[in-house]
Design a protein around this motif. Structure first.
Motif, short mmCIF file in Angstrom:
data_model
loop_
_atom_site.label_atom_id
_atom_site.label_comp_id
_atom_site.label_asym_id
_atom_site.label_seq_id
_atom_site.Cartn_x
_atom_site.Cartn_y
_atom_site.Cartn_z
N PHE A 74 21.97 -14.29 16.15
CA PHE A 74 23.48 -14.40 16.01
C PHE A 74 23.98 -13.09 15.97
O PHE A 74 24.89 -12.58 16.82
N ARG A 75 23.21 -12.03 15.14
CA ARG A 75 23.95 -11.16 15.20
C ARG A 75 23.38 -9.23 15.41
O ARG A 75 23.47 -8.46 14.92
N TYR A 111 27.92 -18.44 4.64
CA TYR A 111 28.20 -18.28 3.15
C TYR A 111 28.50 -20.65 3.05
O TYR A 111 28.72 -20.67 4.53
N SER A 164 21.23 -12.26 7.58
CA SER A 164 22.38 -11.41 7.82
C SER A 164 23.03 -11.52 6.30
O SER A 164 23.35 -11.04 5.73
N GLY A 201 33.80 -23.66 9.36
CA GLY A 201 35.18 -24.15 8.91
C GLY A 201 35.06 -25.98 8.77
O GLY A 201 35.14 -26.86 8.10
N TYR A 228 25.46 -24.85 24.32
CA TYR A 228 24.77 -25.29 23.34
C TYR A 228 23.28 -25.79 23.95
O TYR A 228 22.23 -26.02 24.15
N VAL A 274 26.09 -27.97 12.06
CA VAL A 274 27.76 -27.81 10.74
C VAL A 274 28.51 -26.88 11.51
O VAL A 274 27.46 -25.50 11.78
N ARG A 302 21.50 -22.69 24.59
CA ARG A 302 20.75 -22.26 23.88
C ARG A 302 18.93 -23.61 23.83
O ARG A 302 18.69 -23.37 23.41
C1 BV8 Z 1 32.13 -24.40 4.76
C2 BV8 Z 1 25.23 -24.10 12.93
C3 BV8 Z 1 33.52 -25.22 3.35
C4 BV8 Z 1 25.52 -23.57 14.13
C5 BV8 Z 1 26.47 -21.91 11.31
C6 BV8 Z 1 32.57 -18.67 1.38
C7 BV8 Z 1 32.17 -19.79 0.58
C8 BV8 Z 1 33.00 -20.67 1.32
C9 BV8 Z 1 32.54 -20.69 2.99
C10 BV8 Z 1 33.22 -19.56 3.65
C11 BV8 Z 1 33.01 -18.43 2.50
N1 BV8 Z 1 33.84 -16.87 3.22
C12 BV8 Z 1 34.01 -17.89 4.29
C13 BV8 Z 1 34.07 -19.08 4.55
C14 BV8 Z 1 33.81 -19.64 5.07
C15 BV8 Z 1 32.73 -19.49 6.68
C16 BV8 Z 1 32.12 -18.18 6.22
O1 BV8 Z 1 30.66 -18.18 6.05
N2 BV8 Z 1 32.26 -17.10 7.38
C17 BV8 Z 1 31.53 -15.86 7.38
C18 BV8 Z 1 31.46 -15.60 9.32
C19 BV8 Z 1 32.05 -15.10 6.55
N3 BV8 Z 1 31.04 -20.91 6.11
C20 BV8 Z 1 31.45 -21.75 7.09
O2 BV8 Z 1 32.67 -21.90 7.80
C21 BV8 Z 1 30.70 -22.92 6.14
N4 BV8 Z 1 30.89 -24.40 6.22
O3 BV8 Z 1 31.88 -22.88 4.00
O4 BV8 Z 1 32.83 -25.28 4.37
C22 BV8 Z 1 34.55 -26.39 3.88
C23 BV8 Z 1 34.43 -27.49 2.88
C24 BV8 Z 1 34.89 -28.63 2.53
C25 BV8 Z 1 35.38 -28.83 3.71
C26 BV8 Z 1 35.36 -28.34 4.66
C27 BV8 Z 1 35.13 -26.68 4.33
C28 BV8 Z 1 29.85 -22.96 7.02
C29 BV8 Z 1 29.05 -22.44 8.02
C30 BV8 Z 1 27.80 -22.82 8.89
C31 BV8 Z 1 27.78 -22.00 9.96
N5 BV8 Z 1 26.88 -23.05 11.39
N6 BV8 Z 1 25.07 -22.16 12.79
C32 BV8 Z 1 24.75 -22.67 15.35
O5 BV8 Z 1 23.96 -22.25 14.95
O6 BV8 Z 1 25.24 -23.00 16.40
S1 BV8 Z 1 26.11 -20.29 10.75
C33 BV8 Z 1 24.89 -19.43 11.94
O7 BV8 Z 1 25.32 -17.80 11.92
C34 BV8 Z 1 23.49 -19.58 11.62
O8 BV8 Z 1 23.17 -21.05 11.09
C35 BV8 Z 1 23.16 -18.77 9.98
O9 BV8 Z 1 23.69 -19.75 9.15
C36 BV8 Z 1 24.88 -18.15 10.19
C37 BV8 Z 1 24.03 -16.59 10.21
O10 BV8 Z 1 23.01 -16.13 10.39
P1 BV8 Z 1 21.60 -15.46 9.99
O11 BV8 Z 1 20.10 -16.73 10.08
O12 BV8 Z 1 22.05 -14.88 9.31
O13 BV8 Z 1 21.44 -14.85 11.90
P2 BV8 Z 1 21.85 -12.91 11.74
O14 BV8 Z 1 21.21 -13.05 13.70
O15 BV8 Z 1 23.39 -13.28 11.54
O16 BV8 Z 1 21.31 -12.26 11.27
C38 BV8 Z 1 19.55 -12.56 11.81
C39 BV8 Z 1 19.58 -10.76 10.34
O17 BV8 Z 1 17.50 -11.31 10.83
C40 BV8 Z 1 19.55 -10.13 11.13
O18 BV8 Z 1 19.92 -9.23 9.44
C41 BV8 Z 1 18.56 -9.32 11.52
O19 BV8 Z 1 18.47 -7.74 11.43
C42 BV8 Z 1 17.26 -10.24 11.29
N7 BV8 Z 1 15.61 -9.86 12.21
C43 BV8 Z 1 15.79 -10.22 13.18
N8 BV8 Z 1 14.42 -10.42 13.46
C44 BV8 Z 1 13.57 -10.52 12.52
C45 BV8 Z 1 14.89 -10.12 11.03
N9 BV8 Z 1 14.30 -10.10 10.46
C46 BV8 Z 1 12.28 -10.25 9.88
N10 BV8 Z 1 12.02 -9.92 10.95
C47 BV8 Z 1 12.27 -10.19 12.35
N11 BV8 Z 1 12.18 -10.11 13.61
#
Ligand code: BV8
Length: 251
Positions: free
Chosen positions: A35-36, A196, A192, A166, A67, A163, A70
């Motif tokens: 993603f990032r 949450y 990353s 939001g 999608y 999921v 993907r």
């Molecule tokens: C919710 C599915 C509440 C869709 C995804 C605090 C508490 C609760 C919620 C929040 C909160 N603060 C903010 C929120 C809201 C929000 C949130 O977290 N926002 C963030 C941006 C701040 N969270 C939500 O909305 C969640 N829902 O909390 O609901 C609620 C309760 C009641 C009623 C209503 C609502 C839902 C979040 C889920 C979102 N869906 N995916 C899809 O895929 O299309 S998120 C998506 O990004 C992924 O699924 C994953 O979870 C997320 C992060 O991605 P990562 O897996 O970490 O991947 P990323 O690319 O970021 O990083 C990869 C890492 O790997 C990098 O660091 C890289 O360096 C490293 N890497 C790369 N290659 C390698 C490697 N490492 C090792 N080896 C390698 N080869």
């Protein structure tokens, strides 16, 4: 690095309850865009434009085009060495795997005791809310015959059973992820630590007294919180750890 690897291997060899949290970094070596990262998905699109119920309500076809693309990419990918090691570990008593990934590569690698926090890109539910279509059904057709695909139960619009931002996680998945934090060793791999509630799990594991570790290419907000942070590629580090953990402890 060697001392940290040895410390983690020793803990892994002794762990009665091991929990592994994975993110997109575990699938990167399989060719699934993260993603990032440099070629990250979010660089091309803004999450709020696509991975939200509002975006889907505004333009289901646009979100489905993202999608469907993907799905096409993931269909050509296979599990890599990181998935293979995690699948082998998942057969240990007390081991649980919690993934944020929706690519199902852990499933294809034969991983057991798997919690898919954010669902699966290969499953759909009814967007129009019919009762029969509220439980996800599998649809692995690539390409999909039409976008948006229809609900087989009511003929309404179907959505990806993932999921979105939001949206609440499905209760069973959230419960499974939280229960998995009651462990002796908690290992976060390829995430990353920004989203949450997944990013909060390592802190809950620490509160349970778990030994916590991170394997990631780069620093994350969790790096300072874990007992051992190892910077490297999951597909390299995990097979190495697996070999070290099998060795009898040095006298
Ligand atoms: C919710 C599915 C509440 C869709 C995804 C605090 C508490 C609760 C919620 C929040 C909160 N603060 C903010 C929120 C809201 C929000 C949130 O977290 N926002 C963030 C941006 C701040 N969270 C939500 O909305 C969640 N829902 O909390 O609901 C609620 C309760 C009641 C009623 C209503 C609502 C839902 C979040 C889920 C979102 N869906 N995916 C899809 O895929 O299309 S998120 C998506 O990004 C992924 O699924 C994953 O979870 C997320 C992060 O991605 P990562 O897996 O970490 O991947 P990323 O690319 O970021 O990083 C990869 C890492 O790997 C990098 O660091 C890289 O360096 C490293 N890497 C790369 N290659 C390698 C490697 N490492 C090792 N080896 C390698 N080869």
């Amino acid at each position: 690095m060697t001392a940290r690897l040895a410390a983690l291997a020793s803990r892994l060899g002794r762990a009665e309850r091991l929990t592994i949290l994975t993110g997109a970094g575990v699938s990167a070596a399989s060719g699934v865009p993260t993603f990032r990262g440099a070629a990250g998905l979010w660089r091309q699109y803004r999450p709020e434009d696509l991975a939200t119920p509002e975006a889907f309500g505004r333009d289901p076809r646009l979100v489905w085009e993202w999608y469907a693309g993907r799905r096409e990419t993931i269909a050509a990918c296979a599990p890599n060495a990181a998935h293979v090691v995690i699948a082998a570990w998942s057969g240990r008593p007390g081991c649980r795997v919690v993934t944020q990934n929706v690519d199902d590569l852990h499933l294809r690698a034969g991983t057991r005791n798997l919690v898919r926090m954010h669902g699966s890109i290969w499953e759909l539910t009814c967007w129009d809310g019919c009762a029969a279509g509220s439980d996800p059904w599998r649809d692995e057709r690539v390409p999909l015959p039409d976008l948006p695909p229809r609900c087989p139960h009511c003929g309404g619009v179907a959505r990806p059973a993932v999921v979105w931002f939001g949206e609440a996680l499905r209760p069973a998945q959230l419960r499974g992820a939280v229960q998995a934090t009651a462990c002796d060793v908690f290992l976060a791999v390829g995430t990353s630590a920004l989203v949450y509630p997944a990013a909060g799990l390592v802190h809950e594991a620490r509160a349970h007294g778990a030994f916590t570790a991170e394997i990631n290419l780069e620093e994350t907000p969790a790096s300072d919180a874990v007992d051992v942070a190892i910077h490297g590629a999951a597909e390299d580090i995990l097979p190495h750890l697996s070999r070290l953990a099998r060795q009898p402890p040095a006298d």
